[in-house]
Structures are given as structure tokens and as C-alpha cells.
Enzyme design. Sequence first.
Site, PDB file in Angstrom:
ATOM      1  N   GLN A 119       0.856  -1.191   0.000  1.00 46.80           N
ATOM      2  CA  GLN A 119       0.000   0.000   0.000  1.00 46.80           C
ATOM      3  C   GLN A 119       0.889   1.239   0.000  1.00 46.80           C
ATOM      4  OE1 GLN A 119      -2.288   0.200   3.585  1.00 46.80           O
ATOM      5  NE2 GLN A 119      -2.801   2.327   3.324  1.00 46.80           N
ATOM      6  N   GLY A 120       0.933   1.961  -1.116  1.00 45.27           N
ATOM      7  CA  GLY A 120       1.820   3.113  -1.237  1.00 45.27           C
ATOM      8  C   GLY A 120       1.081   4.422  -1.000  1.00 45.27           C
ATOM      9  N   SER A 122       1.651   6.540   2.408  1.00 45.20           N
ATOM     10  CA  SER A 122       2.446   7.475   3.232  1.00 45.20           C
ATOM     11  C   SER A 122       3.726   7.912   2.525  1.00 45.20           C
ATOM     12  CB  SER A 122       2.841   6.815   4.557  1.00 45.20           C
ATOM     13  OG  SER A 122       1.706   6.341   5.225  1.00 45.20           O
ATOM     14  N   GLU A 238      -9.021  -0.558   7.386  1.00 44.00           N
ATOM     15  CA  GLU A 238      -7.858  -0.924   8.213  1.00 44.00           C
ATOM     16  C   GLU A 238      -8.219  -0.872   9.687  1.00 44.00           C
ATOM     17  OE1 GLU A 238      -3.490   0.239   7.154  1.00 44.00           O
ATOM     18  OE2 GLU A 238      -4.765   1.756   6.277  1.00 44.00           O
TER      19      GLU A 238
HETATM   20  C1  FAD Z   1       4.124  -0.810  11.322  1.00 47.87           C
HETATM   21  C2  FAD Z   1       3.663   0.238  10.345  1.00 47.87           C
HETATM   22  C3  FAD Z   1       3.233  -0.146   9.079  1.00 47.87           C
HETATM   23  C4  FAD Z   1       2.813   0.817   8.156  1.00 47.87           C
HETATM   24  N1  FAD Z   1       2.443   0.396   6.910  1.00 47.87           N
HETATM   25  C5  FAD Z   1       2.117   1.314   5.972  1.00 47.87           C
HETATM   26  C6  FAD Z   1       1.815   0.904   4.627  1.00 47.87           C
HETATM   27  O1  FAD Z   1       1.847  -0.289   4.299  1.00 47.87           O
HETATM   28  N2  FAD Z   1       1.525   1.851   3.725  1.00 47.87           N
HETATM   29  C7  FAD Z   1       1.482   3.174   4.032  1.00 47.87           C
HETATM   30  O2  FAD Z   1       1.169   3.975   3.162  1.00 47.87           O
HETATM   31  N3  FAD Z   1       1.785   3.605   5.299  1.00 47.87           N
HETATM   32  C8  FAD Z   1       2.094   2.695   6.258  1.00 47.87           C
HETATM   33  N4  FAD Z   1       2.418   3.122   7.536  1.00 47.87           N
HETATM   34  C9  FAD Z   1       2.479   4.559   7.812  1.00 47.87           C
HETATM   35  C10 FAD Z   1       1.390   5.090   8.724  1.00 47.87           C
HETATM   36  O3  FAD Z   1       0.133   5.127   8.085  1.00 47.87           O
HETATM   37  C11 FAD Z   1       1.843   6.490   9.174  1.00 47.87           C
HETATM   38  O4  FAD Z   1       3.021   6.307   9.933  1.00 47.87           O
HETATM   39  C12 FAD Z   1       0.808   7.204   9.979  1.00 47.87           C
HETATM   40  O5  FAD Z   1      -0.289   7.570   9.192  1.00 47.87           O
HETATM   41  C13 FAD Z   1       1.387   8.463  10.668  1.00 47.87           C
HETATM   42  O6  FAD Z   1       2.045   9.275   9.761  1.00 47.87           O
HETATM   43  P1  FAD Z   1       3.518   9.810  10.069  1.00 47.87           P
HETATM   44  O7  FAD Z   1       4.369   8.649  10.463  1.00 47.87           O
HETATM   45  O8  FAD Z   1       3.942  10.641   8.928  1.00 47.87           O
HETATM   46  O9  FAD Z   1       3.378  10.709  11.375  1.00 47.87           O
HETATM   47  P2  FAD Z   1       2.893  12.240  11.417  1.00 47.87           P
HETATM   48  O10 FAD Z   1       1.644  12.386  10.614  1.00 47.87           O
HETATM   49  O11 FAD Z   1       4.046  13.109  11.058  1.00 47.87           O
HETATM   50  O12 FAD Z   1       2.516  12.411  12.931  1.00 47.87           O
HETATM   51  C14 FAD Z   1       3.522  12.711  13.938  1.00 47.87           C
HETATM   52  C15 FAD Z   1       2.793  12.932  15.260  1.00 47.87           C
HETATM   53  O13 FAD Z   1       1.930  14.099  15.148  1.00 47.87           O
HETATM   54  C16 FAD Z   1       0.593  13.747  15.496  1.00 47.87           C
HETATM   55  N5  FAD Z   1      -0.347  14.489  14.638  1.00 47.87           N
HETATM   56  C17 FAD Z   1      -0.238  14.689  13.313  1.00 47.87           C
HETATM   57  N6  FAD Z   1      -1.309  15.385  12.863  1.00 47.87           N
HETATM   58  C18 FAD Z   1      -2.124  15.599  13.932  1.00 47.87           C
HETATM   59  C19 FAD Z   1      -3.384  16.259  14.116  1.00 47.87           C
HETATM   60  N7  FAD Z   1      -4.041  16.803  13.089  1.00 47.87           N
HETATM   61  N8  FAD Z   1      -3.908  16.278  15.364  1.00 47.87           N
HETATM   62  C20 FAD Z   1      -3.272  15.699  16.421  1.00 47.87           C
HETATM   63  N9  FAD Z   1      -2.058  15.082  16.305  1.00 47.87           N
HETATM   64  C21 FAD Z   1      -1.499  15.028  15.085  1.00 47.87           C
HETATM   65  C22 FAD Z   1       0.489  12.250  15.209  1.00 47.87           C
HETATM   66  O14 FAD Z   1      -0.546  11.656  15.956  1.00 47.87           O
HETATM   67  C23 FAD Z   1       1.872  11.760  15.630  1.00 47.87           C
HETATM   68  O15 FAD Z   1       1.927  11.581  17.041  1.00 47.87           O
HETATM   69  C24 FAD Z   1       2.819   2.189   8.496  1.00 47.87           C
HETATM   70  C25 FAD Z   1       3.253   2.574   9.768  1.00 47.87           C
HETATM   71  C26 FAD Z   1       3.664   1.616  10.692  1.00 47.87           C
HETATM   72  C27 FAD Z   1       4.126   2.073  12.041  1.00 47.87           C
END
Ligand code: FAD
Length: 362
Positions: A119-120, A122, A238
Site C-alpha cells: 500500500q503506497g 504514506s 484498516e
Molecule cells: C508498522 C507500520 C506499518 C505501516 N504500513 C504502511 C503501509 O503499508 N503503507 C502506508 O502507506 N503507510 C504505512 N504506515 C504509515 C502510517 O500510516 C503512518 O506512519 C501514519 O499515518 C502516521 O504518519 P507519520 O508517520 O507521517 O506521522 P505524522 O503524521 O508526522 O505524525 C507525527 C505525530 O503528530 C501527530 N499528529 C499529526 N497530525 C495531527 C493532528 N491533526 N492532530 C493531532 N495530532 C497530530 C500524530 O498523531 C503523531 O503523534 C505504516 C506505519 C507503521 C508504524
Amino acid sequence: MDFRDSPQEAEFRARLRAWLADTAGTFPTSGDEYWARQGEWHQALYAAGFFGSSWPKEFGGHELPPVYDVIVDEELAIAGAPPRPSLGYLVQGLGRHGSKELQRRFLPGMINGTERWCQGFSEPGAGSDLASLTTTATRDGDHYVVHGHKIWTSYSDVADWCLLLARTDPDVPRHKGISAFVIAMKQPGVEQRPLRMISGVTREFGQVRFDGARVPADQMVGAPGDGWKLAMTVVGHEREPSTLGYAARYGKLVRQLAARLDGPAPDDLAWAAVQTEMLRLHVRRRLSEQLDGVVHGPDGSLDKLLMTWVDQAVGHAALAVPGTDDPELLGSYFYSRAQSVMGGTSQIQKNIIASRILGLGV
Ligand SMILES: Cc1cc2nc3c(=O)[nH]c(=O)nc-3n(C[C@H](O)[C@H](O)[C@H](O)COP(=O)(O)OP(=O)(O)OC[C@H]3O[C@@H](n4cnc5c(N)ncnc54)[C@H](O)[C@@H]3O)c2cc1C
């Protein structure tokens, strides 16, 4: 509500249990060994008739009620087998938004495990704020050409196909300029690099660079600009109870931890036991609602939040029980930390609950 097995469910459970008695111990359940053989496990489960239980027969499923998936999850946990590979959200995304041609071409291989998927969505600058994604797909004759950087892409090292979100129109409001594609991962212009997790696992996910990769225009899912709708379907699923069959796994871990005690249970373990039971009953209620035709929307965020609390309570309990130097238990603690991030962070779930369920002005 009567949660006991019907005769058909009991027969299914007994058949599964007999199969697992021969098979469960032959597949690794954690670490890189698990990820290395996950595809083989998927295909073995499917071939034995225990994967894709609730999906349409047309695409290789068995069209059974969702309770059969829960039976599978429960029995896998009891037998100490690896978990059921989780890709229902991709099946739902393609099933709801893809053309019949795309569904017929791609769903059978996705379900039977002969074609692997990732799933691409993020990107380094677009996680919670997914609509800010910057990967582009530009039309070039019968194809689109893709440039960009995806990250945290689960299974990217083995994937044949990626359900990709890319910007196709930079001149419209950002949610409306995103399209979804089924793009081949094994082609020039796609580079996959593994990421090492804190648990030491290197084969679960990676980052993917697209540099001129090509995708046929007819592999766009839906119309140009429909990518956001697909994304909402995928992330909504999900977070649904079908993937919450993990409740059984948590219960098993709690019982394993309790068996190691030779004195009173630490508070963390008692709390994990209570939380696990709460989740088990919650999942049952959700399933019962599903069988009654109740369709869930933002409630999936409640499910995801509850699951995260339980996962992390069990993770803490694994650290609190004396003598738990087993790497698998430490791994379960580490992995529980990821639960509040993957599939949408806990803060985002709380925002959704506040705004869309409680009607608060967030
Ligand atoms: C094990 C694992 C598997 C994954 N697999 C996939 C995958 O297959 N495909 C894919 O596309 N992605 C995948 N992901 C990515 C995942 O969807 C993202 O990590 C997630 O959506 C958070 O985005 P970020 O890491 O950029 O954090 P950020 O969005 O940068 O968030 C950083 C912090 O800020 C907080 N924050 C951000 N915005 C807000 C807001 N509006 N209000 C309050 N708090 C906020 C967040 O809660 C977090 O604590 C995976 C992640 C993990 C850990």
C-alpha cells in the site's frame, strides 16, 4: 446475542483445528523468519480453505459471514500459528472503487496469495496529513509516469503490485487532485529499500522511490481525482473489527504470561487481562452488528483506538512479568508501540471520534 458456534461454524472450527495440528508448528511466527515465509503461509491457508472466508466467490473467496474470519483468528492464536495475513482493506479498496476488469485481473491473485501487494500511501511529508502527498503521476500516451518517495510501505520488498496514491492534478484543491493506481513494483524506476524496526525486523517494511516508473492508464482505480475516496475506504477498513481478530492473540499472550507467575499477578498483567476480555466482547458485538447489516463509518476509529490500548496494555504486561527475557515477548512490547501509529495514529482516531461521532468542532 448467542455467541456459541452454529453447527456449521463448529464443523469449520474442527476442520481448521485438525489442519492446524499438522501445520501450525511448521511456520515461524515472528521476526524476519516470519516475514520471509509469510507468502507461503498465506498460500497454505488459502489452499486449505481458511483464507478469504468472507470475500466474494467470484474472486476466490468463500462468501461466508465475517464470523468465520474470527474463528480463523481465534484458532490460529490458540494453535500458536502465524496470524492471518491482513490485506482486507486492499481487497475492499479495489473491490469498491476498481472497474470489473481490474477486479477480475487483480483480486484473485491478491486473495489466493500468488501475487503480493503493498500500500503506497504514506510519504516522508505526508502521513496523518495524507492529502499533502507530493508523488506525481503524469500522463504520457497510454501510460502515467510516476515520480516520488513512499515510506513505511509494508511488504514492499516482496510486493508484485502496489496500490499507489499519486497527484495527477496540481491545480485543484489538494484532496481532489489525487488518483489511485495499481502499479507494478518489479520494473525499472522502482527502488525499494528496507527499514529496520526497533525489534530488529528488517523485512516488514521499506521505503520506495519511484523515478520514472510507468503504469498503464487503464490501471488507474476509478476516475482521475478519485484517489481520496479510495484512500478513505482503505483506511476505514484498516480500522474495522475484521482485523480486530487479534483479540484472540492478545488473550493467548496474557494467559502465557500468567502461566509464568509464581506469585500474585502484577497490576499491569491484571489490567491487560481485563482489557483483552473487553476487546473480545467488543469485537463480538461489532460482528453481531455487521451480521444485522449495520454498516460502520467513523466507528472504526473507536475500534482502532481500543485495539491500540489493549495491544499496548499487553505489551506493558509482557515487561512487568518477572523473568520475561524471551525475545518474542520483548518483540511484542516493541511492536505494540507501532500500533498507535500504523493505519492512522491514535491522535488522529481521537480527532475523528471528536468531530465525526461526538460532533465536537475540531
Ligand atoms: C508498522 C507500520 C506499518 C505501516 N504500513 C504502511 C503501509 O503499508 N503503507 C502506508 O502507506 N503507510 C504505512 N504506515 C504509515 C502510517 O500510516 C503512518 O506512519 C501514519 O499515518 C502516521 O504518519 P507519520 O508517520 O507521517 O506521522 P505524522 O503524521 O508526522 O505524525 C507525527 C505525530 O503528530 C501527530 N499528529 C499529526 N497530525 C495531527 C493532528 N491533526 N492532530 C493531532 N495530532 C497530530 C500524530 O498523531 C503523531 O503523534 C505504516 C506505519 C507503521 C508504524
